[in-house]
Scaffold this motif. Structure first.
Motif, PDB file in Angstrom:
ATOM      1  N   ILE A   8      36.322  -2.823 137.475  1.00 41.79           N
ATOM      2  CA  ILE A   8      36.500  -3.627 136.265  1.00 41.79           C
ATOM      3  C   ILE A   8      35.650  -4.898 136.272  1.00 41.79           C
ATOM      4  CG2 ILE A   8      38.843  -2.789 135.917  1.00 41.79           C
ATOM      5  CD1 ILE A   8      39.864  -5.405 137.027  1.00 41.79           C
ATOM      6  N   LEU A   9      34.691  -4.991 137.191  1.00 47.54           N
ATOM      7  CA  LEU A   9      33.878  -6.207 137.255  1.00 47.54           C
ATOM      8  C   LEU A   9      33.123  -6.462 135.957  1.00 47.54           C
ATOM      9  CD1 LEU A   9      32.440  -6.131 140.890  1.00 47.54           C
ATOM     10  CD2 LEU A   9      34.040  -7.787 139.919  1.00 47.54           C
ATOM     11  N   SER A  10      32.810  -5.410 135.226  1.00 48.93           N
ATOM     12  CA  SER A  10      32.062  -5.583 133.982  1.00 48.93           C
ATOM     13  C   SER A  10      32.971  -5.860 132.786  1.00 48.93           C
ATOM     14  CB  SER A  10      31.228  -4.329 133.696  1.00 48.93           C
ATOM     15  OG  SER A  10      32.069  -3.198 133.553  1.00 48.93           O
ATOM     16  N   ASP A  11      34.287  -5.841 132.995  1.00 50.70           N
ATOM     17  CA  ASP A  11      35.258  -6.085 131.921  1.00 50.70           C
ATOM     18  C   ASP A  11      35.927  -7.432 132.179  1.00 50.70           C
ATOM     19  OD1 ASP A  11      37.459  -6.170 130.192  1.00 50.70           O
ATOM     20  OD2 ASP A  11      37.791  -4.012 130.296  1.00 50.70           O
ATOM     21  N   ARG A  12      35.458  -8.451 131.489  1.00 54.21           N
ATOM     22  CA  ARG A  12      35.934  -9.818 131.750  1.00 54.21           C
ATOM     23  C   ARG A  12      37.435  -9.943 131.553  1.00 54.21           C
ATOM     24  NH1 ARG A  12      34.278 -15.158 128.220  1.00 54.21           N
ATOM     25  NH2 ARG A  12      35.193 -16.731 129.614  1.00 54.21           N
ATOM     26  N   LEU A  13      37.966  -9.315 130.501  1.00 57.22           N
ATOM     27  CA  LEU A  13      39.381  -9.437 130.201  1.00 57.22           C
ATOM     28  C   LEU A  13      40.236  -8.719 131.242  1.00 57.22           C
ATOM     29  CD1 LEU A  13      41.462 -10.555 128.217  1.00 57.22           C
ATOM     30  CD2 LEU A  13      41.243  -8.445 126.896  1.00 57.22           C
ATOM     31  N   LEU A  33      51.504  -3.715 128.676  1.00 60.16           N
ATOM     32  CA  LEU A  33      52.038  -3.419 129.997  1.00 60.16           C
ATOM     33  C   LEU A  33      52.077  -4.687 130.845  1.00 60.16           C
ATOM     34  CD1 LEU A  33      53.023  -1.192 131.936  1.00 60.16           C
ATOM     35  CD2 LEU A  33      50.635  -0.885 132.641  1.00 60.16           C
ATOM     36  N   TYR A  34      51.026  -5.510 130.733  1.00 57.09           N
ATOM     37  CA  TYR A  34      51.017  -6.778 131.470  1.00 57.09           C
ATOM     38  C   TYR A  34      52.150  -7.686 131.005  1.00 57.09           C
ATOM     39  CZ  TYR A  34      49.772 -11.337 133.210  1.00 57.09           C
ATOM     40  OH  TYR A  34      49.835 -12.558 133.828  1.00 57.09           O
ATOM     41  N   LEU A  35      52.340  -7.780 129.688  1.00 59.74           N
ATOM     42  CA  LEU A  35      53.411  -8.628 129.155  1.00 59.74           C
ATOM     43  C   LEU A  35      54.771  -8.160 129.667  1.00 59.74           C
ATOM     44  CD1 LEU A  35      54.516 -10.832 127.305  1.00 59.74           C
ATOM     45  CD2 LEU A  35      54.282  -9.237 125.379  1.00 59.74           C
ATOM     46  N   LEU A  70      44.739  -1.442 134.671  1.00 55.84           N
ATOM     47  CA  LEU A  70      43.609  -2.362 134.565  1.00 55.84           C
ATOM     48  C   LEU A  70      42.322  -1.697 135.044  1.00 55.84           C
ATOM     49  CD1 LEU A  70      45.482  -5.502 135.887  1.00 55.84           C
ATOM     50  CD2 LEU A  70      44.319  -5.410 133.684  1.00 55.84           C
ATOM     51  N   ALA A  71      42.411  -0.973 136.159  1.00 52.04           N
ATOM     52  CA  ALA A  71      41.224  -0.324 136.724  1.00 52.04           C
ATOM     53  C   ALA A  71      40.743   0.831 135.864  1.00 52.04           C
ATOM     54  CB  ALA A  71      41.515   0.160 138.136  1.00 52.04           C
ATOM     55  N   GLU A  72      41.670   1.501 135.182  1.00 54.49           N
ATOM     56  CA  GLU A  72      41.319   2.678 134.385  1.00 54.49           C
ATOM     57  C   GLU A  72      40.857   2.313 132.977  1.00 54.49           C
ATOM     58  OE1 GLU A  72      44.930   4.834 134.690  1.00 54.49           O
ATOM     59  OE2 GLU A  72      44.635   5.268 136.834  1.00 54.49           O
ATOM     60  N   GLY A  73      40.999   1.046 132.613  1.00 49.88           N
ATOM     61  CA  GLY A  73      40.546   0.618 131.304  1.00 49.88           C
ATOM     62  C   GLY A  73      41.442   1.053 130.169  1.00 49.88           C
ATOM     63  N   SER A  74      42.700   1.391 130.487  1.00 49.12           N
ATOM     64  CA  SER A  74      43.633   1.795 129.436  1.00 49.12           C
ATOM     65  C   SER A  74      44.138   0.562 128.681  1.00 49.12           C
ATOM     66  CB  SER A  74      44.807   2.575 130.030  1.00 49.12           C
ATOM     67  OG  SER A  74      45.479   1.796 131.004  1.00 49.12           O
ATOM     68  N   ASP A  75      44.941   0.797 127.647  1.00 47.73           N
ATOM     69  CA  ASP A  75      45.456  -0.297 126.829  1.00 47.73           C
ATOM     70  C   ASP A  75      46.570  -0.993 127.603  1.00 47.73           C
ATOM     71  OD1 ASP A  75      45.917  -1.998 124.749  1.00 47.73           O
ATOM     72  OD2 ASP A  75      47.054  -0.551 123.548  1.00 47.73           O
ATOM     73  N   ALA A 116      56.289  -1.111 142.530  1.00 44.06           N
ATOM     74  CA  ALA A 116      55.902   0.069 141.755  1.00 44.06           C
ATOM     75  C   ALA A 116      55.337  -0.331 140.393  1.00 44.06           C
ATOM     76  CB  ALA A 116      57.102   0.993 141.583  1.00 44.06           C
ATOM     77  N   ALA A 117      55.974  -1.310 139.727  1.00 35.13           N
ATOM     78  CA  ALA A 117      55.483  -1.768 138.424  1.00 35.13           C
ATOM     79  C   ALA A 117      54.115  -2.431 138.562  1.00 35.13           C
ATOM     80  CB  ALA A 117      56.484  -2.744 137.810  1.00 35.13           C
ATOM     81  N   SER A 118      53.908  -3.146 139.653  1.00 34.42           N
ATOM     82  CA  SER A 118      52.626  -3.819 139.865  1.00 34.42           C
ATOM     83  C   SER A 118      51.507  -2.808 140.103  1.00 34.42           C
ATOM     84  CB  SER A 118      52.722  -4.787 141.047  1.00 34.42           C
ATOM     85  OG  SER A 118      53.697  -5.783 140.814  1.00 34.42           O
ATOM     86  N   LEU A 119      51.790  -1.753 140.874  1.00 36.32           N
ATOM     87  CA  LEU A 119      50.775  -0.721 141.094  1.00 36.32           C
ATOM     88  C   LEU A 119      50.390  -0.049 139.778  1.00 36.32           C
ATOM     89  CD1 LEU A 119      51.587   1.170 144.414  1.00 36.32           C
ATOM     90  CD2 LEU A 119      50.182  -0.858 144.014  1.00 36.32           C
ATOM     91  N   ALA A 120      51.385   0.228 138.929  1.00 38.74           N
ATOM     92  CA  ALA A 120      51.095   0.846 137.638  1.00 38.74           C
ATOM     93  C   ALA A 120      50.196  -0.060 136.794  1.00 38.74           C
ATOM     94  CB  ALA A 120      52.398   1.142 136.895  1.00 38.74           C
TER      95      ALA A 120
END
Length: 241
Positions: free
Chosen positions: A81-86, A131-133, A122-127, A113-117
Motif C-alpha cells: 500500500i506504499l502507493s496509496d497515501r490514504l 471497517l476502520y471506523l 488495507l493491504a488488499e485495497g478494499s473499501d 482478530a479484528a485488527s488482522l481483518a
C-alpha cells in the motif's frame, strides 16, 4: 522464559549499532516488545515494517526482562500500500493506536482478530474506511469505554437514533434530544447498519470515536495526546468528505 506466537508488527526502532527494538501485537501475548539482533541489517530491516505479519520466538532469562525476538516473515502489508497515501495512513493510525492503548503483555484475542481483518483490508485495497471506523469502536469496547448504540438512553426506543451523549456514550433518539441536540454528538446511520457509509458519515463517525478516545480513554492513560498518525488519517478522510 520462552514462547512462540504469530503477530503483527506495530513499530520498530534502532537499538545500538545493528539491533532493533520491535513492538508486536499477538493473540496470545498481547502487545509485547523485544530486541531483534541484526534488526538494522539489510536482510532483516525490510521485514520490520508496520503491519507485517511475523512468526515470533521470544526468549529472556526472566519474564520481566525485555527479551529477544527471532522473527520470520509471513506477510508484508506495508509494501502493498506504499502507493496509496490514504491506506498507508490507515495502517499507520491502526498500528499507532494499538501501541498507544494496549497494556503490555495482556491478551486481547478478539481485538487481535479484528485488527488482522483491518490490516488485510488495507493491504488488499478494499473499501476499508467503515471497517476502520468500526474498529475504533471495537478498540473503545476492549478498553472499557464501549458505546451503547442499541437504544435511546432517555426513552428506551430503538427508532430514529440520531445522537450520542458525549458523557455517557449512549444513543439518543432525534425526538428525545429536543433542545439539547446541539450538545450531543451526531450518530452516523452507517454505525447502526443503515446502508453504506458516505465520506461525510465516516468523518462524523471519526469525530464521535475521537471524542471518546481523547476525553475518556486518554485520561486513563496519563492524559497523553492521541497519536499524530490518527490525526493525519482523520484529516485525509475529512478532505474526501
Amino acid at each position: 522464559m520462552e514462547w512462540r506466537d504469530e503477530g503483527v508488527l506495530l513499530s520498530a526502532r534502532g537499538h545500538g549499532e545493528s539491533a532493533a527494538i520491535i513492538e508486536v501485537f499477538t493473540a496470545g501475548h498481547g502487545r509485547h516488545a523485544g530486541v531483534v539482533r541484526g534488526g538494522g541489517s539489510r536482510r532483516i530491516a525490510p521485514i520490520l515494517q508496520p503491519g507485517a505479519q511475523l512468526s515470533l520466538a521470544w526468549r529472556a532469562r526472566l519474564d520481566a526482562h525485555i527479551g529477544a525476538f527471532t522473527v520470520e516473515p509471513i506477510r508484508s502489508r506495508a509494501g502493498a500500500i506504499l502507493s496509496d497515501r490514504l491506506a498507508l495512513a490507515g495502517l499507520n493510525s491502526t498500528a499507532a493506536l494499538l501501541a498507544f492503548t494496549l497494556p503490555e503483555r495482556e491478551p486481547h484475542p478478539d481485538l487481535y482478530a479484528a485488527s488482522l481483518a483491518l490490516f488485510d483490508a488495507l493491504a488488499e485495497g478494499s473499501d476499508w474506511p467503515l471497517l476502520y471506523l468500526r474498529w475504533e469502536l471495537n478498540l473503545l469496547e476492549e478498553m472499557g469505554f464501549g458505546l451503547d448504540l442499541g437504544s435511546c438512553a432517555l426513552t428506551g426506543s430503538r427508532e430514529d437514533l440520531a445522537y450520542v451523549s458525549p458523557r455517557s456514550g449512549r444513543a439518543v433518539s432525534r425526538g428525545a434530544a429536543g433542545e439539547w441536540a446541539d450538545r450531543l454528538l451526531p450518530l452516523p446511520p452507517a454505525l447502526l447498519g443503515q446502508g453504506p457509509a458516505s465520506a461525510a458519515e465516516i468523518a462524523a463517525g471519526l469525530r464521535l470515536t475521537g471524542h471518546f478516545l481523547e476525553n475518556h480513554l486518554a485520561p486513563e492513560l496519563g492524559h497523553r495526546p492521541l497519536p499524530e498518525a490518527r490525526r493525519r488519517l482523520v484529516a485525509l478522510l475529512s478532505r474526501t468528505a
